[in-house]
Design an enzyme around this catalytic site. Structure first.
Site, short mmCIF file in Angstrom:
data_model
loop_
_atom_site.label_atom_id
_atom_site.label_comp_id
_atom_site.label_asym_id
_atom_site.label_seq_id
_atom_site.Cartn_x
_atom_site.Cartn_y
_atom_site.Cartn_z
N ASP A 115 -3.60 -7.97 -13.07
CA ASP A 115 -4.23 -9.23 -12.71
C ASP A 115 -3.83 -10.35 -13.66
O ASP A 115 -3.67 -11.50 -13.24
CB ASP A 115 -5.77 -9.09 -12.69
CG ASP A 115 -6.28 -8.61 -11.33
OD1 ASP A 115 -5.61 -8.88 -10.32
OD2 ASP A 115 -7.33 -7.96 -11.29
N HIS B 113 0.83 -1.20 0.00
CA HIS B 113 0.00 0.00 0.00
C HIS B 113 0.87 1.26 0.00
O HIS B 113 0.54 2.25 -0.65
CB HIS B 113 -0.92 0.00 1.23
CG HIS B 113 -2.15 -0.82 1.03
ND1 HIS B 113 -2.97 -1.22 2.06
CD2 HIS B 113 -2.72 -1.32 -0.10
CE1 HIS B 113 -3.99 -1.91 1.58
NE2 HIS B 113 -3.84 -1.98 0.28
N GLU C 131 -8.09 -10.04 -18.36
CA GLU C 131 -7.20 -10.07 -17.19
C GLU C 131 -7.14 -11.46 -16.56
O GLU C 131 -6.60 -11.63 -15.47
CB GLU C 131 -7.64 -9.03 -16.14
CG GLU C 131 -9.11 -9.05 -15.84
CD GLU C 131 -9.58 -7.80 -15.10
OE1 GLU C 131 -8.73 -7.09 -14.53
OE2 GLU C 131 -10.78 -7.53 -15.12
N CYS D 10 -4.40 -1.25 -20.03
CA CYS D 10 -4.66 -0.27 -18.97
C CYS D 10 -3.97 -0.64 -17.66
O CYS D 10 -4.12 0.05 -16.66
CB CYS D 10 -6.17 -0.12 -18.73
SG CYS D 10 -6.97 -1.62 -18.13
#
Length: 541
Positions: free
Chosen positions: A453, A188, A429, A500
């Protein structure tokens, strides 16, 4: 002079004084108490105060660096409000007759250890979040205010590790770079550094005890190196490189208003990824040629119930109007995994990354999708909106989605509500979507490849697990071959394909993507002009 290598989280260079962050462990009293009710009230008050702080952090992060940064603090708020966590704190107070501070610390260590021992890497990564939330609660209980860390002058922050709260606690303008001993490129904190566009390195094997505040350092986020007290030669070369980078930034500004087209005439759309309506302004400032990915989850996070159709309509309409005719590709909600909202009732899962998320929620609870589609079709009247569906694995899913979309069209027509049916695309993905992309291409209008992903699922590597950093290879031959396969299948049926995910901003792959035939690259706004420069300078065969 000391030089160390680490893993680059955010590219860029910085030179300046060092500030070593030494966070002292909070002293936790272990007192026997007699008034249990009063101690439980202290917990309730602290939770409410911490909740307000996290909401404030969410709003500030969303405003300063985008909704993706704000979402991290929504995750923290969900941990804070988790009934099992709070029940454990209260139970410790009631049964052990101890003070609230000790109960929170005890619960934090128990839960953190429990999560860290789990086999699922995503759940293990939550141990740091639990510690961050518990530290916040302890600080409130101890009566200390939540203040931003002040720096007398711009500095390079060096620390063992940084929590998301600590990272956002600094004044952004005063941080030259982050250097940490621990951490992963997908933590994070790493995400926040990238969103803040601050050079950052993790996994740097430096002994903090040997680093003094105020010494000079040079951080090279391109090479993944940090040099403490560089000698004259290193300093001179570093200064030259930073001057070159500054010149490049000035050149980028001259590219505004120009097309992203190769010398041979190949046109590539370079668009922006955004997470809220507020991010549209940043996309426009960087001259994005459209919005390649609008994450609609921001409308669902940080609230106690589903957003209404009208709320969604207003947000989508505003984005479309601001982009003034440029395409805005809006992804239907991708909730689940690390994006949780209690009112969805998703519950805990053994493997949330592969669990009940994204389009699976919408197909099991079609009214959620219908509400969003009604808002999207209505908003499409006001601009160039396209819709894209995440986590697709089969043709059958797409057919069912189109059936639901048709029901929405008929409903709007029956009520004589103005609408426009937008272009319909799917995210590629999952390996399954790659393998049936030839069939999917016959059904949909376009593809967008979500490389984050796709890499994770193809390599069976949790990209948030710092122990697996050496195994997470987005340049893996399998990923490149998959992208090529998808592109060939899309073009076979006259459909466009974009990227993307983070690979779209990987400048070492831009030329290869162009040669593959990728039609669009969608990246963080700050990368738009950099990619345009590369595209315009490519040598065509």
């Amino acid at each position: 002079m000391q030089q160390f290598s680490g893993k680059s989280v955010c590219k860029g260079m910085a030179y300046g004084p060092v500030t070593v962050l030494r966070s002292p462990k909070q002293h936790i009293r272990h007192d026997k108490i007699w008034d249990v009710k009063a101690e439980l009230e202290r917990v309730n008050s602290a939770v409410e105060c911490a909740r307000k702080e996290l909401q404030s952090l969410y709003e500030r992060a969303s405003q300063e660096i985008g909704i993706s940064g704000g979402e991290i603090f929504q995750v923290h708020r969900m941990i804070l409000e988790d009934e099992e966590y709070l029940k454990a704190v209260r139970h410790t107070i009631q049964t052990e007759m101890v003070n609230a501070e000790y109960a929170v610390e005890f619960t934090s260590e128990r839960y953190g250890d429990m999560f860290f021992r789990m086999k699922d890497d995503y759940m293990r990564a939550r141990a740091m979040d639990i510690k961050d939330v518990s530290d916040r609660l302890l600080r409130v209980l101890n009566g200390r205010e939540d203040t931003r860390r002040s720096l007398d002058e711009p500095a390079i922050i060096v620390a063992d590790d940084l929590s998301p709260s600590e990272t956002m606690g600094f004044c952004r303008e005063k941080v030259l770079a982050f250097v940490t001993v621990r951490g992963s490129t997908n933590s994070h904190t790493a995400i926040l550094a990238r969103l803040m566009n601050i050079p950052a390195l993790v996994g740097v094997p430096v002994d903090l005890g040997e680093i003094q505040d105020g010494i000079r350092a040079f951080v090279d986020g391109f090479e993944g190196m940090v040099t403490f007290e560089p000698d004259e030669d290193v300093y001179r070369k570093a200064n030259e490189r930073m001057e070159d980078e500054q010149e490049k930034l000035c050149l980028f500004q001259k590219l505004k208003g120009k097309e992203s087209i190769t010398p041979g005439g190949k046109r590539i759309l370079i668009c922006a990824n955004i997470g809220s309506v507020r991010d549209v302004e940043r996309a426009l400032e960087n001259d994005a040629e459209g919005i390649g990915l609008f994450r609609s989850e921001f409308l669902y996070l940080g609230r106690k119930d589903f957003p209404t159709e009208e709320e969604q309509f207003q947000a989508y309409r505003q984005a479309a109007q601001q982009m003034a005719g440029k395409e805005v590709i809006i992804r239907t909600l991708d909730m689940g995994a690390d994006k949780q909202a209690e009112y969805f009732g998703l519950g805990r899962e053994e493997n949330p990354a592969m669990g009940f998320r994204a389009i699976r929620i919408c197909l099991k609870q079609p009214e959620i999708l219908k509400t969003q589609l009604r808002a999207l079709l209505r908003a499409a009247v006001y601009g160039n909106i396209s819709v894209i569906y995440p986590m697709i694995i089969s043709v059958e899913e797409v057919k069912r989605i189109f059936e639901i979309a048709q029901e929405v069209r008929e409903e709007l027509e029956s009520k004589r509500i103005p609408y426009r049916y937008p272009r319909q695309g799917v995210m590629i993905e999952t390996p399954a979507a790659v393998m049936v992309s030839d069939e999917l291409a016959r059904l949909v209008d376009f593809f967008s490849i979500g490389t984050n992903d796709l890499t994770q699922y193809t390599l069976a590597v949790d990209r948030q697990n710092e122990k697996l950093c050496d195994f997470y290879d987005p340049h893996h031959k399998a990923i490149m071959r998959m992208i090529r396969i998808v592109t060939e299948h899309a073009h076979k049926y006259g459909k466009k394909v974009g990227i993307c995910g983070e690979l779209g901003a990987d400048t070492s792959l831009t030329e290869e993507f162009v040669r593959m035939g990728i039609d669009e690259l969608s990246v963080v706004p700050s990368m738009v002009l950099k990619l345009r420069k590369i595209v315009r300078e490519l040598k065509d065969d």
